[in-house]
Write an enzyme that holds these catalytic residues in place. Structure first.
Site: not given
Length: 882
Positions: A323, A285-286, A342, A149, A288, A319-320
């Site tokens: 997604h 941070g991470a 997001e 991404e 998806e 959060h991930e």
């Protein structure tokens, strides 16, 4: 004549558009994406990759697609070598490969089925984007992971790299025999090859997904396995860090998420398995990736995690996971819809924590982190609507900000308060069912919410998603005869801002001063337009009234005046941490608005800190007092002459030391206090104290001095010490004790922090030429953020011309994460009119800078303006340095 002129204008526009579409340029424009979307569909990738420990990897990709129109076709592939192209069964010997794209000629295209076969060789990345390779200094093992991404899949293999050209992926990977290979599906077979040192991993065809969420990761990872119902769960980390991982927490938080999301979305988890891979030198941070989420090693703590760290880990995991439905199952059509991914994942992570986790304080954390990030980002001149206009993939990177994440999520929270949780959930379920495995737009999302709730979404979207800026509100109350008259005056400062409809909560406090107690009531209030009024019946007249008590609204409360005694009475005796943190934050905002001095804030904070019982609020207070970056009481002391500065900083250190003697041994608060002690160290006495701690001459019962804390102190001391013998001996000793990647980076940070212009020049020359360096972008970022701490502005000033000259040399094709870090970490932040003038002049005279650099400079201009305003507030109270 008019008809002829119109034909000429249309002809010119068509030629102009054709030039824009055919001019070789690495970053994909919206026009190019729309053109390609109209040209092809039904894409299938068959990838064969050969991995090794060399500096590059080879591969072959077979692409099948359906042609809808006969046109030239752009294929994305950045800085690799194309060995051959076979287009519809015939070799393509003449093709243009320039600036990250291959132009496939229209005379080879067919309406209907097309095939493309490309052999290639790609260098491994050291930027964290594309296919990144890392050599572990601990055990010399090699690890590989992908990050695609927003526009980086083409840095691994040739592809049509845009979110609305979803495709299936079938993958074969040959890799060293001791490596694990991870992708979007589980492998169907792992077989030996002719080379006994290699294994062939074959994966089945994936479901239809976007290129940016496809992934490949490989290396001798340590793995733990579990399951949730029928979903296989795996957790990976490089072997040298495995001893610091607690898989119980990772799997617990993951299962919490599946239990909530499967029910909430009404669609079972749509993919085959769920892997989580903790990877080195990660930019974010991470990420998806479908069924193979990557996490930064920042989530690996080499000492027991604090509750705040565990809560943050839970939040990011959720959060991930959100997604997987909102972003991966249903994907935005273009990057203007990034917020659909997001904002929603941010909101849903907090909702999942609140509904199904141990972290019931999640909305306090949301307010503290996401909401404040949103308010700050929306206050800059670079702000944008939540649904932003994005012209190309270079601009897309600049949208990963506090508006896309924090404001969008805050706006969703406000919407749910308006229409109710049940209606919102029903709309989301309908939306996901309707657009599964496809792409959607803002209109698609709003239609489903409107149908489910009956709430008109068109005006709400125009107000909240399609215009920028934050409303400011003033609250006036008058009370008599058990009736409270309230008036809310709304303003819309800034260009393109507007007055909006809001629903909020009015909080009323009633004091019993003799018994040091308070009682509390609240009332929901809707307000709109320039002015709104309400009359509330109350049991008695309240002693203190505040607005947005439960943080459902998105607006800034502008204090016209405040009764400080009443505010402090609430902050001392209310037992609700959410309400108190909202009030503390509003109080500190008065400093940034130059209505209050840092000294006044510090006086209140230090008086009330010992009485506070909530650790989250204590940590927040400490950060505003002692942080050695950004805007804090500590950094503001460098506006003052040396003697006054040192007296203030010694006083601050004494306060922290006093609290360290009272705090519970081994508690989270003890760790926060100790970190604050390090951050606020500057004077000779505080430096000596850090040396004594490192040499075991001073200790605090219950505090474990782990390796990361030791490095924290050493980097700080290195930035303050001109006599290098003692500190250099410590750096050399710690390097031997800690040969890990963190140890290497920390030792380089300690070197870069040295207050020596020659050392600074050495590192700046390396930073100016990252491609020629042996260091990864991740390591160079660590160095850049350590080069010029707050107390070294005099040295930084010597390199101002070098900084601006460097910005002028960077290219639009350079890695955006590196450009962003370089521009931010070395930006001149001297809080002077002279710096402000220099920044303005340079930025105005260089309109063609890379998008991320330009945004950073404009934000820095805004920050300088504010800092000067705050500094001038202190001029009226004390003598400060000019």
């Amino acid at each position: 004549m008019k008809q002829t002129l119109a034909i000429l204008i249309i002809g010119f526009l068509l030629i102009f558009q054709h030039c824009r579409l055919t001019k070789p340029n690495y970053h994909l424009t919206l026009l190019e994406a729309e053109y390609r979307y109209e040209t092809i569909e039904n894409i299938k990738y068959n990838l064969d990759i050969q991995l090794s420990t060399k500096d590059s990897f080879t591969g072959k990709v077979d692409i099948q697609f359906v042609g809808k129109r006969i046109r030239d076709l752009r294929l994305d592939y950045f800085q690799g070598e194309i060995k051959s192209i076979v287009f519809n069964d015939e070799p393509l010997t003449q093709f243009e490969y320039k600036n990250g794209q291959v132009q496939l000629p229209s005379d080879r295209m067919m309406i209907g089925n097309n095939s493309l076969s490309i052999s290639f060789e790609t260098p491994f990345a050291k930027t964290g984007n594309g296919l990144h390779k890392f050599l572990d200094p601990d055990d010399k093992e090699t690890y590989i992971y992908s990050q695609f991404e927003a526009f980086h899949a083409n840095k691994m293999f040739p592809c049509f790299d845009q979110p609305d050209l979803k495709a299936t992926f079938q993958l074969s990977v040959t890799a060293p025999k001791n490596w694990k290979v991870i992708s979007s599906t589980l492998p169907t077979s792992e077989t030996k090859t002719e080379n006994p040192e290699e294994v062939l991993h074959q994966f089945p065809k994936s479901k239809k997904i976007s290129t940016y969420v496809f992934s490949l990761h490989a290396g001798p990872y340590q793995v733990w396995e579990d399951s949730y119902e029928s979903i296989p769960l795996r957790l990976f980390v490089r072997k040298s860090l495995a001893k610091y991982i607690d898989p119980k927490d990772w799997f617990l938080f993951t299962k919490d998420g599946f239990a909530f999301f499967n029910s909430y979305f009404g669609i079972p988890y749509p993919f085959q398995k769920y892997d989580q891979i903790i990877v080195p030198e990660f930019n974010f941070g991470a990420m998806e990736n479908v069924a193979a989420v990557t996490f930064s090693e920042r989530f690996v703590s080499r000492s027991p995690m604090t509750r705040n760290q565990r809560e943050n880990l839970s939040d990011v995991i959720l959060h991930e996971m959100a997604h997987m439905w909102f972003g991966n199952l249903v994907t935005m059509k273009w990057w203007n819809g990034l917020w659909l991914n997001e904002s929603f994942a941010t909101y849903m992570a907090s909702l999942a924590q609140a509904k199904n986790s141990e972290f019931q304080e999640t909305w306090i954390s949301f307010f503290e982190k996401m909401k404040q990030w949103a308010y700050e980002e929306d206050s800059f001149s670079t702000n944008h609507p939540v649904e932003a206009k994005v012209n190309d993939t270079e601009e897309a990177f600049t949208q990963f900000d506090g508006i896309t994440y924090g404001k969008g999520a805050s706006v969703l929270k406000q919407l749910v308060f308006f229409i109710g949780e049940e209606s919102f959930q029903k709309g989301v379920q309908n939306y996901l069912r309707k657009y599964s495995y496809s792409n959607s737009t803002l209109v698609d999302f709003l239609k489903e919410l409107e149908f489910a709730s009956g709430f008109s979404m068109k005006k709400w979207s125009k107000d909240w998603l399609e215009t920028k800026g934050t409303n400011q509100i003033e609250l006036t109350t008058i009370c008599a005869d058990n009736h409270l008259y309230g008036k809310i005056v709304q303003s819309a400062p800034g260009p393109e801002n507007k007055l909006r409809d809001h629903k909020t909560v009015l909080g009323l406090y009633f004091f019993d001063r003799s018994n040091k107690q308070i009682s509390y009531e609240e009332f929901p209030v809707v307000y709109s337009g320039r002015s709104s009024q309400a009359i509330l019946q109350v049991k008695s007249c309240p002693d203190y009234v505040f607005i947005n008590a439960e943080d459902h609204d998105f607006a800034i409360w502008s204090w016209t005046s405040v009764n400080k005694d009443n505010l402090e009475f609430v902050l001392e005796f209310d037992n609700d941490p959410m309400r108190k943190l909202i009030l503390w934050t509003d109080y500190f905002r008065q400093v940034s608005l130059a209505n209050l001095s840092f000294d006044e804030f510090k006086e209140t904070a230090i008086r009330l800190y010992p009485m506070e019982t909530d650790t989250k609020i204590k940590r927040w207070l400490l950060s505003r007092l002692t942080s050695d970056t950004g805007s804090s009481y500590f950094t503001s002391r460098f506006w003052f002459p040396e003697s006054k500065r040192n007296n203030h900083l010694d006083s601050l250190q004494n306060f922290i030391l006093s609290e360290l003697t009272k705090v519970k041994a081994g508690s989270d608060e003890q760790k926060y206090l100790f970190l604050s002690l390090i951050d606020s160290s500057f004077t000779e006495s505080s430096q000596k104290r850090l040396y004594d701690i490192l040499e075991n001459k001073l200790s605090f019962p219950g505090l474990k001095l782990d390796q990361d804390l030791r490095w924290n102190m050493i980097v700080k001391l290195s930035s303050l010490t001109t006599d290098r013998n003692k500190i250099q001996t410590m750096i050399d000793r710690e390097k031997k004790l800690d040969p890990s990647n963190r140890g290497v980076n920390s030792s380089l940070a300690a070197e870069a922090a040295e207050p020596n212009p020659k050392v600074k020049d050495k590192w700046i020359q390396i930073l100016l030429n990252p491609k020629a360096s042996d260091y990864s972008s991740s390591t160079l970022r660590v160095v850049s953020y350590s080069l010029f701490p707050e107390h070294q502005k005099g040295i930084q000033l010597q390199f101002l011309d070098t900084y601006f000259a460097a910005l002028d040399q960077f290219q639009h094709t350079d890695d955006e994460n590196y450009l962003d870090a370089f521009a931010k970490s070395l930006a001149p932040d001297f809080c002077t009119d002279e710096t402000l003038l220099i920044l303005k002049k340079f930025t105005n005279n260089h309109p063609k800078l890379p998008a991320s650099v330009k945004k950073t400079l404009w934000k820095q201009i805004d920050s300088e303006k504010r800092c000067i305003q705050i500094k001038n507030k202190h001029k009226h109270k004390d003598l400060i340095l000019e």
